[in-house]
Write an enzyme that holds these catalytic residues in place. Structure first.
Site, short mmCIF file in Angstrom:
data_model
loop_
_atom_site.label_atom_id
_atom_site.label_comp_id
_atom_site.label_asym_id
_atom_site.label_seq_id
_atom_site.Cartn_x
_atom_site.Cartn_y
_atom_site.Cartn_z
N ARG A 62 0.82 -1.21 0.00
CA ARG A 62 0.00 0.00 0.00
C ARG A 62 0.86 1.27 0.00
NH1 ARG A 62 -3.78 2.48 4.42
NH2 ARG A 62 -5.36 3.53 3.15
N HIS A 66 0.36 4.39 -2.48
CA HIS A 66 0.13 5.76 -2.00
C HIS A 66 1.27 6.69 -2.40
CE1 HIS A 66 -3.37 5.25 1.06
NE2 HIS A 66 -3.53 4.49 0.00
N ASN A 94 -4.08 8.71 4.62
CA ASN A 94 -2.85 8.16 5.20
C ASN A 94 -2.82 8.18 6.73
OD1 ASN A 94 -1.71 7.64 2.69
ND2 ASN A 94 -0.71 9.63 2.57
N HIS A 193 -6.54 -5.85 -2.14
CA HIS A 193 -7.35 -6.02 -0.93
C HIS A 193 -7.62 -7.49 -0.63
CE1 HIS A 193 -8.93 -1.56 -1.11
NE2 HIS A 193 -7.63 -1.65 -0.90
C1 HEM Z 1 -9.43 1.19 -5.85
C2 HEM Z 1 -9.30 2.18 -4.97
C3 HEM Z 1 -8.84 1.94 -3.57
C4 HEM Z 1 -9.46 2.39 -2.46
C5 HEM Z 1 -10.72 3.23 -2.40
C6 HEM Z 1 -8.70 1.89 -1.34
C7 HEM Z 1 -9.01 2.14 -0.02
C8 HEM Z 1 -8.41 1.51 1.05
C9 HEM Z 1 -8.82 1.68 2.43
C10 HEM Z 1 -9.93 2.61 2.91
C11 HEM Z 1 -8.06 0.85 3.17
C12 HEM Z 1 -8.14 0.66 4.68
C13 HEM Z 1 -7.33 1.73 5.38
C14 HEM Z 1 -7.59 1.76 6.87
O1 HEM Z 1 -8.71 1.52 7.27
O2 HEM Z 1 -6.65 2.05 7.64
C15 HEM Z 1 -7.16 0.17 2.28
C16 HEM Z 1 -6.22 -0.76 2.68
C17 HEM Z 1 -5.34 -1.36 1.81
N1 HEM Z 1 -5.17 -1.05 0.48
FE1 HEM Z 1 -6.41 0.02 -0.66
N2 HEM Z 1 -7.64 1.17 -1.79
C18 HEM Z 1 -7.68 1.17 -3.15
C19 HEM Z 1 -6.75 0.60 -4.01
C20 HEM Z 1 -5.63 -0.06 -3.59
C21 HEM Z 1 -4.53 -0.42 -4.44
C22 HEM Z 1 -4.42 -0.07 -5.91
C23 HEM Z 1 -3.63 -1.09 -3.66
C24 HEM Z 1 -2.30 -1.67 -4.03
C25 HEM Z 1 -1.98 -2.05 -5.25
C26 HEM Z 1 -4.19 -1.15 -2.33
C27 HEM Z 1 -3.64 -1.81 -1.28
C28 HEM Z 1 -4.18 -1.83 -0.01
C29 HEM Z 1 -3.69 -2.72 1.05
C30 HEM Z 1 -2.65 -3.81 0.88
C31 HEM Z 1 -4.40 -2.40 2.20
C32 HEM Z 1 -4.22 -2.99 3.60
C33 HEM Z 1 -3.05 -2.28 4.26
C34 HEM Z 1 -2.67 -2.75 5.65
O3 HEM Z 1 -3.24 -3.70 6.17
O4 HEM Z 1 -1.76 -2.10 6.23
N3 HEM Z 1 -5.38 -0.49 -2.32
N4 HEM Z 1 -7.39 0.61 1.00
#
Ligand code: HEM
Ligand SMILES: *[C@@H]1O[C@H](CO)[C@@H](O)[C@H](O)[C@H]1NC(C)=O
Ligand SMILES: *[C@@H]1O[C@H](CO)[C@@H](O)[C@H](O)[C@H]1NC(C)=O
Ligand SMILES: *[C@@H]1O[C@H](CO)[C@@H](O)[C@H](O)[C@H]1NC(C)=O
Length: 320
Positions: A62, A66, A94, A193
């Protein structure tokens, strides 16, 4: 004759030099002479961090996302606030959410010891993202290298350019198109995800207000994500309940049964244009792997600094 020949030779040399300074292409062998141990150092550190805490793989992937979505993959996300700019770590998407800085800092110190001021923080993020996916069972790809680090960061752009979980397919597609990523790239990259966790504040609306959600799934999650807004905002749930720490295609299979955690996840399978692709990724893991790897390379190519642009930071959290 001789002078026009030497003129054209100097023009060619000038063009080559200009090419080396800016607009240089990234290459998978960028460090093979300048820091031959770089990739092995990063891989060992990521593998150790993931063995200690599997979620770290998700967090590192992530971080790269970002980074790339805000002014290109320049490691701007890693910069702390300074007197002259407010960085990206305090931006809405973030704050209290991105993590993995300690792992990046530890990788950077090891790289500085091995090859001083050679490997950029932006490249560390790109390689660590790939190694994280591999460490948790996902596909591999050749990471293109040669990015350089920014000397500034932008909280405003982090707020405007990172997609929010409240978005629908049209807005998600637009957010990715703004980075020259296609709708297919968007659906494939959302497969990230398949691991990692999200906070209650990011899926509460979905649990209590949406109808395209499996009821047993919603009931189970409500226990740890109460109403009203304000209580338990930071409580965590896995983005993929089926295989929370494996990088696989279960994310898409969950969507088929209305078990997407975020609104932005489930909209990809709710009777719209992306349903077909979700079905394809759910039924054919190899197709997801191929498209995900290709989309990661594209994402990693978002306007990098190359040649003599920017700098190679000595410490990832601050400008030299
Ligand atoms: C399509 C649009 C996307 C949205 C709206 C989105 C939104 C989010 C949100 C809201 C979270 C949870 C954050 C939290 O509650 O602290 C999250 C977690 C995450 N996102 Fe996305 N995301 C998107 C695309 C992506 C992309 C493109 C990647 C990587 C290629 C990605 C990788 C991740 C990962 C791996 C997590 C978990 C991180 C952790 O556990 O530390 N996301 N995302
Ligand atoms: C950046 O901020 C983090 C967290 O506050 C801190 O641990 C780190 O030492 C800071 N980096 C620098 C170079 O000051
Ligand atoms: C990152 O690189 C791009 C492309 O060169 C540049 O436009 C942008 O300003 C850079 N971002 C930062 C924060 O320096
Ligand atoms: C559900 O939607 C209503 C109306 O839009 C809103 O007032 C309420 O805050 C939402 N509830 C949750 C838990 O998000």
């Amino acid at each position: 004759m001789a002078s026009s020949l030497s003129l054209s030779v100097s023009v060619i040399l000038l063009l080559c030099f200009a090419g080396a300074v800016s607009g240089q292409r990234l290459s998978p062998t960028f460090y093979s002479r300048s820091c031959p141990t770089a990739l092995a150092i990063i891989k060992a550190a990521v593998t150790a961090a993931v063995a200690q805490e599997p979620r770290m793989g998700a967090s590192l992937l992530r971080l790269h996302f970002h980074d790339c979505f805000v002014q290109g993959c320049n490691a701007s996300v890693l910069l702390n606030d300074t007197a002259t700019f407010t960085g990206e770590q305090g931006a809405g998407p973030n704050i209290g959410s991105i993590r993995g800085f300690d792992v990046v800092d530890s990788i950077k110190s090891q790289l500085e010891a091995a090859c001083r001021q050679t490997v950029s923080c932006a490249d560390i993020l790109a390689v660590a993202a790939r190694d994280s996916v591999v460490a948790l069972g996902g596909p591999s790809w050749r990471v293109l290298l040669g990015r350089r680090d920014s000397t500034t960061a932008s909280m405003a752009l982090a707020n405007s350019d990172l997609p929010a979980p409240s978005l629908d397919v049209v807005s998600l597609t637009a957010a990715f198109a703004a980075k020259r990523l296609s709708r297919t790239d968007m659906v494939a990259l959302s497969g990230a995800h398949t691991f990692g966790q999200a906070q209650c504040q990011n899926f509460r609306d979905r649990l209590y207000n949406e109808t395209n959600i499996n009821s047993a799934f919603a009931t189970a999650l409500k226990a740890n994500c109460p109403q009203p807004t304000g209580s338990g905002d930071g409580n965590l749930a896995p983005l993929d309940t089926t295989t929370p720490t494996a990088f696989d295609n279960a994310y898409y299979r969950n969507l088929l049964t209305q078990r997407g955690l975020l609104h932005s996840d489930q909209v990809l399978f709710s009777g719209g244009v992306t349903d077909g692709l979700v079905r394809a990724y759910a039924s054919t893991p190899s197709r997801f792997s191929t498209d995900f790897a290709a989309a990661m390379v594209k994402m990693g190519n978002i306007s990098p600094l190359t040649g003599t642009q920017g700098q190679i930071r000595l410490t990832c959290s601050k400008v030299n």
